[in-house]
Scaffold this motif. Structure first.
Motif, PDB file in Angstrom:
ATOM      1  N   LEU A 165      39.069 -36.242  39.779  1.00 53.97           N
ATOM      2  CA  LEU A 165      38.407 -35.106  39.160  1.00 53.97           C
ATOM      3  C   LEU A 165      39.360 -34.415  38.194  1.00 53.97           C
ATOM      4  N   PRO A 166      38.864 -33.936  37.060  1.00 54.57           N
ATOM      5  CA  PRO A 166      39.724 -33.145  36.168  1.00 54.57           C
ATOM      6  C   PRO A 166      40.003 -31.770  36.780  1.00 54.57           C
ATOM      7  N   ALA A 167      41.037 -31.129  36.278  1.00 54.45           N
ATOM      8  CA  ALA A 167      41.372 -29.809  36.800  1.00 54.45           C
ATOM      9  C   ALA A 167      40.360 -28.762  36.368  1.00 54.45           C
ATOM     10  N   VAL A 168      39.841 -28.890  35.150  1.00 49.08           N
ATOM     11  CA  VAL A 168      38.873 -27.936  34.618  1.00 49.08           C
ATOM     12  C   VAL A 168      37.803 -28.692  33.839  1.00 49.08           C
ATOM     13  N   THR A 169      36.709 -28.038  33.588  1.00 52.36           N
ATOM     14  CA  THR A 169      35.652 -28.607  32.765  1.00 52.36           C
ATOM     15  C   THR A 169      35.053 -27.501  31.920  1.00 52.36           C
ATOM     16  N   TYR A 170      34.336 -27.882  30.867  1.00 50.61           N
ATOM     17  CA  TYR A 170      33.721 -26.897  29.987  1.00 50.61           C
ATOM     18  C   TYR A 170      32.566 -27.549  29.237  1.00 50.61           C
ATOM     19  N   VAL A 171      31.703 -26.699  28.681  1.00 52.56           N
ATOM     20  CA  VAL A 171      30.516 -27.152  27.956  1.00 52.56           C
ATOM     21  C   VAL A 171      30.823 -27.140  26.467  1.00 52.56           C
ATOM     22  N   GLN A 172      30.627 -28.279  25.808  1.00 47.94           N
ATOM     23  CA  GLN A 172      30.900 -28.367  24.380  1.00 47.94           C
ATOM     24  C   GLN A 172      29.665 -28.099  23.529  1.00 47.94           C
ATOM     25  N   ASP A 173      28.481 -28.116  24.118  1.00 47.20           N
ATOM     26  CA  ASP A 173      27.239 -27.895  23.374  1.00 47.20           C
ATOM     27  C   ASP A 173      27.168 -26.434  22.927  1.00 47.20           C
ATOM     28  N   PRO A 178      40.361 -24.837  25.942  1.00 49.34           N
ATOM     29  CA  PRO A 178      39.877 -24.330  24.646  1.00 49.34           C
ATOM     30  C   PRO A 178      39.315 -22.921  24.791  1.00 49.34           C
ATOM     31  N   ALA A 179      39.859 -21.995  24.019  1.00 46.79           N
ATOM     32  CA  ALA A 179      39.483 -20.595  24.200  1.00 46.79           C
ATOM     33  C   ALA A 179      38.037 -20.333  23.833  1.00 46.79           C
ATOM     34  N   HIS A 180      37.481 -21.072  22.855  1.00 45.56           N
ATOM     35  CA  HIS A 180      36.126 -20.784  22.406  1.00 45.56           C
ATOM     36  C   HIS A 180      35.068 -21.384  23.317  1.00 45.56           C
ATOM     37  N   LEU A 181      35.476 -22.206  24.297  1.00 49.72           N
ATOM     38  CA  LEU A 181      34.544 -22.793  25.246  1.00 49.72           C
ATOM     39  C   LEU A 181      34.556 -22.007  26.549  1.00 49.72           C
ATOM     40  N   ASP A 182      33.582 -22.279  27.400  1.00 52.55           N
ATOM     41  CA  ASP A 182      33.499 -21.630  28.702  1.00 52.55           C
ATOM     42  C   ASP A 182      34.002 -22.606  29.759  1.00 52.55           C
ATOM     43  N   ALA A 183      35.235 -22.416  30.183  1.00 44.70           N
ATOM     44  CA  ALA A 183      35.865 -23.335  31.129  1.00 44.70           C
ATOM     45  C   ALA A 183      35.721 -22.818  32.550  1.00 44.70           C
ATOM     46  N   SER A 203      24.764 -24.720  21.420  1.00 46.16           N
ATOM     47  CA  SER A 203      23.530 -24.026  21.774  1.00 46.16           C
ATOM     48  C   SER A 203      23.526 -23.615  23.245  1.00 46.16           C
ATOM     49  N   GLU A 204      24.086 -24.459  24.110  1.00 41.32           N
ATOM     50  CA  GLU A 204      24.153 -24.112  25.529  1.00 41.32           C
ATOM     51  C   GLU A 204      25.125 -22.965  25.752  1.00 41.32           C
ATOM     52  N   ARG A 205      26.237 -22.959  25.032  1.00 33.94           N
ATOM     53  CA  ARG A 205      27.177 -21.841  25.154  1.00 33.94           C
ATOM     54  C   ARG A 205      26.522 -20.543  24.705  1.00 33.94           C
ATOM     55  N   ASP A 206      25.812 -20.592  23.581  1.00 34.00           N
ATOM     56  CA  ASP A 206      25.155 -19.387  23.088  1.00 34.00           C
ATOM     57  C   ASP A 206      24.124 -18.886  24.084  1.00 34.00           C
ATOM     58  N   ARG A 207      23.388 -19.810  24.702  1.00 37.77           N
ATOM     59  CA  ARG A 207      22.364 -19.411  25.664  1.00 37.77           C
ATOM     60  C   ARG A 207      23.006 -18.736  26.874  1.00 37.77           C
ATOM     61  N   ARG A 208      24.091 -19.310  27.373  1.00 33.18           N
ATOM     62  CA  ARG A 208      24.749 -18.727  28.537  1.00 33.18           C
ATOM     63  C   ARG A 208      25.363 -17.374  28.219  1.00 33.18           C
ATOM     64  N   ARG A 209      25.987 -17.258  27.062  1.00 29.38           N
ATOM     65  CA  ARG A 209      26.636 -15.987  26.721  1.00 29.38           C
ATOM     66  C   ARG A 209      25.604 -14.898  26.463  1.00 29.38           C
ATOM     67  N   ARG A 210      24.481 -15.261  25.855  1.00 26.86           N
ATOM     68  CA  ARG A 210      23.416 -14.268  25.691  1.00 26.86           C
ATOM     69  C   ARG A 210      22.895 -13.837  27.057  1.00 26.86           C
ATOM     70  N   GLY A 211      22.753 -14.782  27.976  1.00 25.46           N
ATOM     71  CA  GLY A 211      22.305 -14.434  29.319  1.00 25.46           C
ATOM     72  C   GLY A 211      23.256 -13.470  30.001  1.00 25.46           C
ATOM     73  N   GLU A 212      24.558 -13.701  29.843  1.00 20.81           N
ATOM     74  CA  GLU A 212      25.544 -12.789  30.427  1.00 20.81           C
ATOM     75  C   GLU A 212      25.435 -11.402  29.805  1.00 20.81           C
ATOM     76  N   ARG A 213      25.227 -11.353  28.486  1.00 18.16           N
ATOM     77  CA  ARG A 213      25.109 -10.047  27.822  1.00 18.16           C
ATOM     78  C   ARG A 213      23.844  -9.324  28.259  1.00 18.16           C
ATOM     79  N   GLN A 245      35.856 -15.041  20.592  1.00 18.74           N
ATOM     80  CA  GLN A 245      34.832 -14.141  20.061  1.00 18.74           C
ATOM     81  C   GLN A 245      34.130 -14.756  18.858  1.00 18.74           C
ATOM     82  N   ALA A 246      34.879 -15.475  18.036  1.00 20.81           N
ATOM     83  CA  ALA A 246      34.296 -16.119  16.862  1.00 20.81           C
ATOM     84  C   ALA A 246      33.760 -17.521  17.167  1.00 20.81           C
ATOM     85  N   ASP A 247      33.980 -18.001  18.397  1.00 23.52           N
ATOM     86  CA  ASP A 247      33.543 -19.341  18.825  1.00 23.52           C
ATOM     87  C   ASP A 247      34.096 -20.418  17.889  1.00 23.52           C
TER      88      ASP A 247
END
Length: 294
Positions: free
Chosen positions: A141-149, A107-112, A151-161, A20-22
């Motif tokens: 291939l890795p088991a999971v992946t996530y976005v570290q950017d 990582p909990a603050h990322l979108d995996a 600004s991209e995380r904020d954009r995606r989470r705003r889109g979901e909201r 929640q606090a990213d």
């Protein structure tokens, strides 16, 4: 017999607070003064009973408060100790069940997300082996992946909201003519993220003879805020328009579109009747000695 509620999973809760606090574990350690190793042990379940002071510092570092309520004070828990605050359920980490190849939490603050094939892994975007059989993949291939950017995380989470909270309604009044149709897509705080406008026309007036007062609509436009596009808002606006057609006794909606607008309207149920529409312009007379505006 007294009923005991199950104990709170501190690891899951702390991970949800960090998301929640990213904040990463290292960032939370810097803010709270709690060693990162302690945070990692709490989240992994190796430290099940940290001290109250440690919990208070961790929760305060993410902008929260530790509150204790007496048994049977459920109403107070909802209203808060002063009646002014309203408690909210903390949303869990969406990828809580995912683990990396070593069995660790992501990582909990990322979108995996889970990686099942090369197209799921941004690290393979350059590779031309997405259509090869797995036994011929040049890299594992890795088991999971996530976005570290961030600004991209904020954009995606705003889109979901926005997708979750947006509401569409028809706007009436405010000096709007009865023949004008306007639909708004708004967020709960009143922010306008989309709009559809149309106007009625009478077929009797258009053709010059009586057809029983047939009414048609002309779509003026569907507008969506740039940062909120590709979230289905435009389609919801058109669906709201279609829902009003039967109630108003209007059978037909006309529209003129080019480029991407054609595909959008076709996806919403419109059919193409004419191709390559003409754009017309009416210019007023120009007095002598004045150059026409460009």
């Amino acid at each position: 017999m007294r009923e005991f509620k199950p104990r709170t999973d501190l690891g899951v809760t702390l991970r949800a607070l960090r998301r929640q606090a990213d904040l990463s574990q290292r960032q939370l350690a810097q803010r709270s003064g709690v060693p990162q190793a302690t945070i990692a042990r709490i989240e992994s379940g190796r430290t099940a009973d940290p001290s109250f002071r440690v919990l208070e510092r961790l929760v305060s570092a993410v902008g929260g408060r530790v509150m204790i309520f007496a048994a049977g004070a459920a109403g107070a828990a909802r209203a808060g100790p002063t009646g002014a605050d309203e408690a909210r359920l903390l949303p869990a980490v969406p990828h809580e069940e995912l683990r990396d190849a070593a069995g660790r939490h992501c990582p909990a603050h990322l979108d995996a997300r889970e990686v099942r094939e090369p197209r799921d892994w941004p690290g393979a975007w350059w590779a031309q082996w997405h259509d090869l059989p797995p036994q011929r993949w040049p890299a594992p291939l890795p088991a999971v992946t996530y976005v570290q950017d961030r600004s991209e995380r904020d954009r995606r989470r705003r889109g979901e909201r926005v997708r979750r909270e947006v509401r569409v309604r028809r706007f009436t009044g405010g000096g709007l003519p009865a023949t004008s149709w306007r639909f708004l897509a708004e967020l709960p705080d009143g922010e306008l993220v989309g709009e559809l406008r149309a106007h009625e026309r009478s077929v009797d007036l258009l053709l010059g003879y009586d057809l029983g007062d047939r009414r048609e609509l002309v779509l003026d436009g569907v507008l969506v805020a740039p940062e909120c596009r590709l979230l289905g808002i435009g389609r919801r606006l058109v669906e709201a328009l279609r829902a009003e057609l039967d109630h108003a006794g209007v059978a037909t909606v006309h529209a003129v579109a080019e480029f991407g607008g054609v595909g959008f309207l076709r996806a919403c149920g419109f059919q193409v009747e004419w191709h390559r529409p003409s754009a017309l312009r009416l210019a007023g007379p120009v007095s002598a000695g004045r150059r026409p505006p460009r």
